[in-house]
Write a protein that holds these residues in place. Structure first.
Motif, PDB file in Angstrom:
ATOM      1  N   ILE A 184       0.066 -12.881  -1.740  1.00  0.00           N
ATOM      2  CA  ILE A 184      -0.041 -12.630  -2.931  1.00  0.00           C
ATOM      3  C   ILE A 184      -0.972 -11.065  -2.751  1.00  0.00           C
ATOM      4  O   ILE A 184      -1.894 -11.033  -2.149  1.00  0.00           O
ATOM      5  CB  ILE A 184      -1.187 -13.422  -3.701  1.00  0.00           C
ATOM      6  N   TYR A 185      -0.275 -10.074  -3.226  1.00  0.00           N
ATOM      7  CA  TYR A 185      -0.960  -8.719  -3.306  1.00  0.00           C
ATOM      8  C   TYR A 185      -1.638  -8.326  -4.485  1.00  0.00           C
ATOM      9  O   TYR A 185      -1.303  -9.023  -5.706  1.00  0.00           O
ATOM     10  CB  TYR A 185       0.460  -7.761  -3.036  1.00  0.00           C
ATOM     11  N   SER A 234      11.296  -1.684 -10.857  1.00  0.00           N
ATOM     12  CA  SER A 234      11.117  -1.519  -9.543  1.00  0.00           C
ATOM     13  C   SER A 234      11.892  -0.644  -9.021  1.00  0.00           C
ATOM     14  O   SER A 234      13.105  -0.494  -8.817  1.00  0.00           O
ATOM     15  CB  SER A 234      11.327  -2.954  -8.963  1.00  0.00           C
ATOM     16  N   LEU A 235      11.016   0.595  -8.348  1.00  0.00           N
ATOM     17  CA  LEU A 235      11.697   1.676  -7.561  1.00  0.00           C
ATOM     18  C   LEU A 235      12.500   1.365  -6.434  1.00  0.00           C
ATOM     19  O   LEU A 235      13.803   1.555  -6.069  1.00  0.00           O
ATOM     20  CB  LEU A 235      10.521   2.660  -7.403  1.00  0.00           C
ATOM     21  N   VAL A 236      12.077   0.068  -5.798  1.00  0.00           N
ATOM     22  CA  VAL A 236      12.522  -0.126  -4.424  1.00  0.00           C
ATOM     23  C   VAL A 236      13.965  -1.017  -4.666  1.00  0.00           C
ATOM     24  O   VAL A 236      15.063  -0.872  -4.210  1.00  0.00           O
ATOM     25  CB  VAL A 236      11.812  -1.252  -3.788  1.00  0.00           C
ATOM     26  N   ALA A 237      13.926  -1.775  -5.870  1.00  0.00           N
ATOM     27  CA  ALA A 237      14.997  -2.486  -6.172  1.00  0.00           C
ATOM     28  C   ALA A 237      16.408  -1.373  -6.681  1.00  0.00           C
ATOM     29  O   ALA A 237      17.257  -1.877  -6.345  1.00  0.00           O
ATOM     30  CB  ALA A 237      14.738  -3.584  -7.281  1.00  0.00           C
ATOM     31  N   THR A 238      15.792  -0.482  -7.424  1.00  0.00           N
ATOM     32  CA  THR A 238      16.731   0.468  -7.767  1.00  0.00           C
ATOM     33  C   THR A 238      17.277   1.232  -6.832  1.00  0.00           C
ATOM     34  O   THR A 238      18.518   1.498  -6.876  1.00  0.00           O
ATOM     35  CB  THR A 238      15.979   1.443  -8.989  1.00  0.00           C
ATOM     36  N   ILE A 268      -4.936   0.170   4.650  1.00  0.00           N
ATOM     37  CA  ILE A 268      -5.609  -0.800   3.935  1.00  0.00           C
ATOM     38  C   ILE A 268      -5.012  -1.227   2.823  1.00  0.00           C
ATOM     39  O   ILE A 268      -4.457  -0.543   2.060  1.00  0.00           O
ATOM     40  CB  ILE A 268      -6.975   0.176   3.435  1.00  0.00           C
ATOM     41  N   ILE A 269      -5.153  -2.567   2.456  1.00  0.00           N
ATOM     42  CA  ILE A 269      -4.145  -3.235   1.519  1.00  0.00           C
ATOM     43  C   ILE A 269      -4.324  -2.858   0.190  1.00  0.00           C
ATOM     44  O   ILE A 269      -3.457  -2.799  -0.766  1.00  0.00           O
ATOM     45  CB  ILE A 269      -4.355  -4.638   1.694  1.00  0.00           C
ATOM     46  N   ASP A 270      -5.548  -2.052  -0.362  1.00  0.00           N
ATOM     47  CA  ASP A 270      -5.932  -1.627  -1.519  1.00  0.00           C
ATOM     48  C   ASP A 270      -6.673  -0.352  -1.395  1.00  0.00           C
ATOM     49  O   ASP A 270      -7.745  -0.231  -0.712  1.00  0.00           O
ATOM     50  CB  ASP A 270      -6.820  -2.608  -2.176  1.00  0.00           C
ATOM     51  N   SER A 271      -5.989   0.634  -2.042  1.00  0.00           N
ATOM     52  CA  SER A 271      -6.524   2.158  -1.903  1.00  0.00           C
ATOM     53  C   SER A 271      -8.073   2.285  -2.450  1.00  0.00           C
ATOM     54  O   SER A 271      -8.816   3.080  -2.034  1.00  0.00           O
ATOM     55  CB  SER A 271      -5.839   2.944  -2.664  1.00  0.00           C
ATOM     56  N   GLY A 272      -8.305   1.451  -3.698  1.00  0.00           N
ATOM     57  CA  GLY A 272      -9.691   1.213  -4.239  1.00  0.00           C
ATOM     58  C   GLY A 272     -10.590   0.645  -3.184  1.00  0.00           C
ATOM     59  O   GLY A 272     -11.718   1.256  -3.279  1.00  0.00           O
ATOM     60  N   VAL A 273     -10.439  -0.295  -2.285  1.00  0.00           N
ATOM     61  CA  VAL A 273     -11.346  -0.645  -1.429  1.00  0.00           C
ATOM     62  C   VAL A 273     -11.600   0.426  -0.480  1.00  0.00           C
ATOM     63  O   VAL A 273     -12.669   0.592   0.349  1.00  0.00           O
ATOM     64  CB  VAL A 273     -10.891  -2.056  -0.768  1.00  0.00           C
ATOM     65  N   VAL A 284       0.684   4.753  -2.176  1.00  0.00           N
ATOM     66  CA  VAL A 284       2.061   4.644  -2.220  1.00  0.00           C
ATOM     67  C   VAL A 284       2.726   3.668  -1.566  1.00  0.00           C
ATOM     68  O   VAL A 284       3.698   2.810  -2.029  1.00  0.00           O
ATOM     69  CB  VAL A 284       2.762   5.879  -1.971  1.00  0.00           C
ATOM     70  N   VAL A 285       2.396   3.426  -0.458  1.00  0.00           N
ATOM     71  CA  VAL A 285       2.931   2.461   0.644  1.00  0.00           C
ATOM     72  C   VAL A 285       2.476   1.130   0.052  1.00  0.00           C
ATOM     73  O   VAL A 285       3.384   0.003   0.041  1.00  0.00           O
ATOM     74  CB  VAL A 285       2.504   2.568   1.933  1.00  0.00           C
ATOM     75  N   GLY A 286       1.121   0.885  -0.422  1.00  0.00           N
ATOM     76  CA  GLY A 286       0.944  -0.195  -1.100  1.00  0.00           C
ATOM     77  C   GLY A 286       1.797  -0.650  -2.393  1.00  0.00           C
ATOM     78  O   GLY A 286       1.982  -1.802  -2.395  1.00  0.00           O
ATOM     79  N   GLU A 287       2.109   0.218  -3.250  1.00  0.00           N
ATOM     80  CA  GLU A 287       3.024   0.011  -4.199  1.00  0.00           C
ATOM     81  C   GLU A 287       4.308  -0.491  -3.995  1.00  0.00           C
ATOM     82  O   GLU A 287       4.807  -1.227  -4.440  1.00  0.00           O
ATOM     83  CB  GLU A 287       3.017   1.352  -5.268  1.00  0.00           C
ATOM     84  N   LEU A 288       4.759   0.260  -2.991  1.00  0.00           N
ATOM     85  CA  LEU A 288       6.387   0.000  -2.413  1.00  0.00           C
ATOM     86  C   LEU A 288       6.329  -1.387  -1.701  1.00  0.00           C
ATOM     87  O   LEU A 288       7.131  -2.147  -1.839  1.00  0.00           O
ATOM     88  CB  LEU A 288       6.505   1.102  -1.541  1.00  0.00           C
ATOM     89  N   GLN A 289       5.083  -1.761  -0.991  1.00  0.00           N
ATOM     90  CA  GLN A 289       5.179  -3.217  -0.545  1.00  0.00           C
ATOM     91  C   GLN A 289       5.133  -4.184  -1.502  1.00  0.00           C
ATOM     92  O   GLN A 289       5.698  -5.381  -1.298  1.00  0.00           O
ATOM     93  CB  GLN A 289       3.876  -3.072   0.402  1.00  0.00           C
ATOM     94  N   ARG A 290       4.082  -4.001  -2.538  1.00  0.00           N
ATOM     95  CA  ARG A 290       4.417  -5.011  -3.602  1.00  0.00           C
ATOM     96  C   ARG A 290       5.729  -5.388  -4.301  1.00  0.00           C
ATOM     97  O   ARG A 290       6.013  -6.335  -4.283  1.00  0.00           O
ATOM     98  CB  ARG A 290       3.251  -4.594  -4.533  1.00  0.00           C
ATOM     99  N   GLU A 291       6.465  -4.097  -4.321  1.00  0.00           N
ATOM    100  CA  GLU A 291       7.632  -4.308  -5.017  1.00  0.00           C
ATOM    101  C   GLU A 291       8.701  -4.952  -4.022  1.00  0.00           C
ATOM    102  O   GLU A 291       9.314  -5.869  -4.477  1.00  0.00           O
ATOM    103  CB  GLU A 291       8.424  -2.907  -5.365  1.00  0.00           C
ATOM    104  N   ALA A 292       8.650  -4.526  -2.670  1.00  0.00           N
ATOM    105  CA  ALA A 292       9.591  -5.293  -1.779  1.00  0.00           C
ATOM    106  C   ALA A 292       9.328  -6.828  -1.860  1.00  0.00           C
ATOM    107  O   ALA A 292      10.129  -7.500  -1.702  1.00  0.00           O
ATOM    108  CB  ALA A 292       9.380  -4.645  -0.277  1.00  0.00           C
TER     109      ALA A 292
END
Length: 320
Positions: free
Chosen positions: A113-114, A127-131, A219-224, A255-263
């Motif tokens: 769970i991300y 979802s950019l990845v799906a598109t 890092i899994i969250d850019s805010g952290v 960006v990597v975190g966003e794409l990983q969540r979508e994937a």
């Protein structure tokens, strides 16, 4: 839950695992056995077999706080492996638990769970990845987003996770040299979006290590990450060389975190990773599907991208 006897929801603290577990339990008229509650935990530890023999689905939150329940679940599975028997949630990666607690290997379906993606926060379903996999021309022809640099900085620094990392990690009984943990987190965070050098990080904080691999760290969250590095939006907005570099690294992690969540929302993803050759050609992120189709991403923080920046992308596609 219609296919596997045990489903495990795992991920960072406060990411939403308990909320999801409670929602699923309510849908099945089941009770949640919350091992965060001391009285409940003591009762379960006294007789784990009794609790795990309940009516399916047996729902257990923070399962890592009473690893004996996994042995009790294994005993139940020796009698029946019908789907949907157990639903677990925990903030500790299953593979990080003591060896005796890994008795369900091969018998459970692990779901990470991300944190929420930006699309979820904004209430979008795209979802950019799906598109890109299904209709790349549509993604390429899409209008350029109007997000400003300052808006990116605000989103990067905001994040969505509490500073609970040290507390959760200390609860693992097999963590050694725990006094080094805050320093190690800070040192590793300084390498986000870079090739990980474990030896350098360990040497800087005098930590014993024997790992020589050099994956790329995010890092899994850019805010952290921003908080660990004490980077406020004001600091990230500066135009000095150090701030520009830090912004570039955090933007890539974001960006990597966003794409990983979508994937993670998609079936049929074979792998996600960073591509790098011995000649130092590299691509920030490559996502591969089971059928061999790939999409690759290069993240740049500047307002223009020179043509040579696409060379590694072309080489990656030829290699694949």
């Amino acid at each position: 839950m219609t296919e596997e006897p045990v489903v495990l929801l795992e991920g960072p603290s406060s990411v939403g695992k308990s909320t999801l577990l409670k929602s699923l339990a309510d849908a099945h008229n089941a009770e949640v056995i919350d091992l965060d509650d001391l009285a409940t935990r003591d009762a379960v530890l006294a007789d784990p077999g009794l609790f795990m023999a309940g009516t399916p689905p047996v729902c257990v939150d923070e399962h890592q706080k009473a690893p004996l329940v996994l042995d009790a679940i294994k005993a139940q599975l020796n009698k029946s492996t019908r789907p949907g028997r157990f639903l677990l949630a925990g903030s500790t990666r299953h593979c990080a638990l003591p060896q005796t607690a890994q008795s369900l290997t091969g018998r459970l379906n692990r779901i990470t769970i991300y944190p929420l993606a930006q699309a979820e926060i904004e209430g979008h379903t795209s979802s950019l990845v799906a598109t890109l996999f299904s209709s790349p021309a549509t993604a390429i022809q899409a209008p350029t987003p109007k997000t400003t640099r300052d808006e990116y900085i605000q989103r990067i620094a905001h994040g969505g996770l509490p500073m609970a990392l040290e507390r959760d990690a200390r609860e693992l009984s097999n963590i050694r040299q725990s006094a080094m943990l805050p320093r190690l987190l800070g040192r590793l965070t300084s390498q986000t979006a870079q090739v990980l050098n474990i030896a350098s990080a360990a040497a800087d904080i005098t930590l014993d290590e024997r790992i020589a691999a050099t994956p790329k760290l995010h890092i899994i969250d850019s805010g952290v990450a921003a908080r660990l590095l004490r980077l406020t939006p004001e600091k990230l907005a500066r135009r000095d060389a150090t701030s520009l570099t830090e912004f570039g690294h955090l933007l890539e992690t974001f960006v990597v975190g966003e794409l990983q969540r979508e994937a993670s929302w998609m079936d049929g993803i074979a792998g996600i990773g960073h591509w790098r050759t011995h000649d130092h050609d590299e691509v920030d992120l490559v996502i591969e599907r089971d059928d061999g189709a790939i999409i690759a991403f290069e993240v740049k923080a500047g307002s223009r991208v020179p043509g040579e920046s696409f060379s590694p992308l072309r080489k990656n596609c030829v290699t694949k």
